[in-house]
Scaffold this active site. Structure first.
Site, short mmCIF file in Angstrom:
data_model
loop_
_atom_site.label_atom_id
_atom_site.label_comp_id
_atom_site.label_asym_id
_atom_site.label_seq_id
_atom_site.Cartn_x
_atom_site.Cartn_y
_atom_site.Cartn_z
N ARG A 127 41.05 60.48 -9.46
CA ARG A 127 41.80 59.79 -10.52
C ARG A 127 42.47 60.81 -11.44
NH1 ARG A 127 36.87 56.57 -12.25
NH2 ARG A 127 36.39 55.51 -10.30
N GLU A 165 35.93 49.07 -10.30
CA GLU A 165 35.43 48.84 -8.95
C GLU A 165 34.18 49.67 -8.70
OE1 GLU A 165 39.43 47.81 -6.32
OE2 GLU A 165 38.95 49.89 -6.78
N GLU A 166 34.21 50.92 -9.10
CA GLU A 166 33.06 51.79 -8.91
C GLU A 166 31.83 51.22 -9.62
OE1 GLU A 166 31.80 56.50 -9.60
OE2 GLU A 166 33.75 55.75 -10.28
N GLY A 167 32.02 50.79 -10.86
CA GLY A 167 30.89 50.25 -11.62
C GLY A 167 30.35 48.95 -11.04
N SER A 170 28.50 49.45 -7.76
CA SER A 170 27.18 50.02 -8.05
C SER A 170 26.22 48.92 -8.51
CB SER A 170 27.29 51.11 -9.12
OG SER A 170 28.02 52.21 -8.65
#
Length: 405
Positions: A127, A165-167, A170
């Site tokens: 990013r 999205e990453e959070g 997870s």
């Protein structure tokens, strides 16, 4: 000749009887038997800011309420730094992935490799590179895609995941592994746990940190809202990612230079032996005592950790600052924080949640059916067939013997 004719007739009769019995046994009590579901495989590269890991997953093809029961098969850490570090050597980024891809080809059956969905998801490191130099970021992705494309897998692209999205992925991983989304019941089937407490997820990476939880109230800002349907149940989540507030980026701003990498919380507190639900008072006193030691004493006490030893004090202080001042945990709520690297022998991270959500979009494979017998009936039928063959062969031998006479 009369005696031999009688023996021959008896053998032929026995052949007929055994054949008839075998026929009866082969059609009596026949049942439809459902074959076990075939196994599907999927691969996800977690291209983080400091390193890349390839995760190989599998799940039964029949799924449960539309979502797969996914398990981790293997995790292969790619040698070298994260792919964003190859901005001036894009080909090196692709080449670095090949040893783990070679390992994956040894694990996934050859006949299933071409239908194995494969993704590369890049997080905060890429990013930042994309913001700084989008051309170099595209070149890195092109070389990564080229390297993966050389293998017989269903490559579905390399992309930069958003922080949200990453959070949220997870969050799925954590709650799936801790059985708050689906659980195998005493009735021997997968069910949604009715009284399970859904957990929030905190993730501290090298370049960003994420917080995700189920708020229980309407989320006003749609940019922090995400919706999932997993195992037949709907989930509306709040998720927020803070770019440049990962431990490496934050400490770079504070200390000018640092090289470090869910995991960030765990590794530092694990080193300080603070992952066993210690009180906030004990955590503070342990961190303060460690930070007061001089360098010579630390090196003598922890010679095997010399590479990262200079980071632990500042990182621990940053973690406490983030949790207490940033996320507003207090002495009363501190005990609700669990520092984990794994759950159910599986790495905690966004890739498992990504794969779970992906299975929603992969069609369910119909189970195979065959006709089946009870073992005792099948054994009886086979025995009668064998006896019929033996009797027939003996009868044929006697008939040929009589003709030669």
């Amino acid at each position: 000749m009369d005696y031999k004719a009688k023996v021959l007739a008896g053998l032929l009769a026995a052949t007929c009887v055994f054949s008839f019995i075998a026929l009866i046994l082969s059609i009596v009590n026949v049942k439809d038997v459902i074959l076990p579901p075939s196994t599907k495989y999927g691969m996800v590269f977690d291209a983080g800011s400091t390193h890349t890991t390839l995760y190989i997953y599998q799940w039964p093809a029949d799924k449960e309420n539309g979502t797969g029961i996914v398990s981790q098969v293997e995790a292969c850490t790619v040698a070298g730094p994260g792919i964003s570090s190859y901005a001036d050597d894009p080909a090196g980024a692709g080449a670095s992935l090949k040893p783990c891809l070679d390992k994956a080809m040894e694990i996934i059956p050859a006949e299933q490799q071409r239908e194995t969905p494969t993704y590369l998801g890049a997080t905060a490191g890429m990013r930042l590179l994309r913001e700084q130099n989008s051309t170099k970021a595209q070149q890195v992705f092109a070389e990564v895609a080229k390297a993966i494309g050389e293998y017989p897998v269903e490559f579905r692209g390399a992309q930069v995941l958003t922080g949200n999205e990453e959070g949220s992925f997870s969050w799925i991983s954590v709650n799936y592994l801790l059985e708050t989304l689906v659980k195998y019941s005493f009735a021997e089937k997968w069910e949604h746990p009715q009284d399970a407490e859904v957990l929030g997820a905190l993730d501290l990476g090298g370049a960003s940190t994420q917080i995700t939880f189920q708020p229980g109230v309407a989320i006003e800002d749609e940019n922090t809202s995400v919706f999932f349907r997993l195992y037949g149940t709907n989930y509306s989540l709040y998720t927020h990612s803070y770019l440049c507030y990962g431990q490496t980026q934050a400490l770079k701003r504070l200390l000018a230079a640092l090289h470090q990498a869910f995991a960030g919380f765990y590794y530092t507190f694990h080193f300080l032996n603070l992952t066993s639900q210690q009180s906030l008072k004990d955590v503070n006193s342990t961190v303060q005592a460690f930070c007061k030691k001089d360098w010579a004493e630390l090196v003598e006490t922890f010679p095997q950790d010399k590479e990262y030893l200079h980071n632990y004090c500042s990182t621990a202080i940053y973690i406490l600052t983030l949790l207490l001042d940033g996320y507003k945990f207090s002495e009363h709520t501190w005990s609700s924080i669990h520092f984990r690297q794994q759950a159910a022998n599986t790495d905690i991270g966004w890739t498992l949640g990504f794969m779970l959500n992906l299975t929603n979009m992969i069609p369910t494979e119909a189970l195979g059916h065959v006709k089946g017998h009870q073992p005792s009936l099948w054994a009886g039928a086979v025995s009668c067939i064998v006896l019929a063959i033996v009797a027939g062969l003996v009868a044929g031998f006697l008939q040929c013997f009589c003709k030669t006479k």
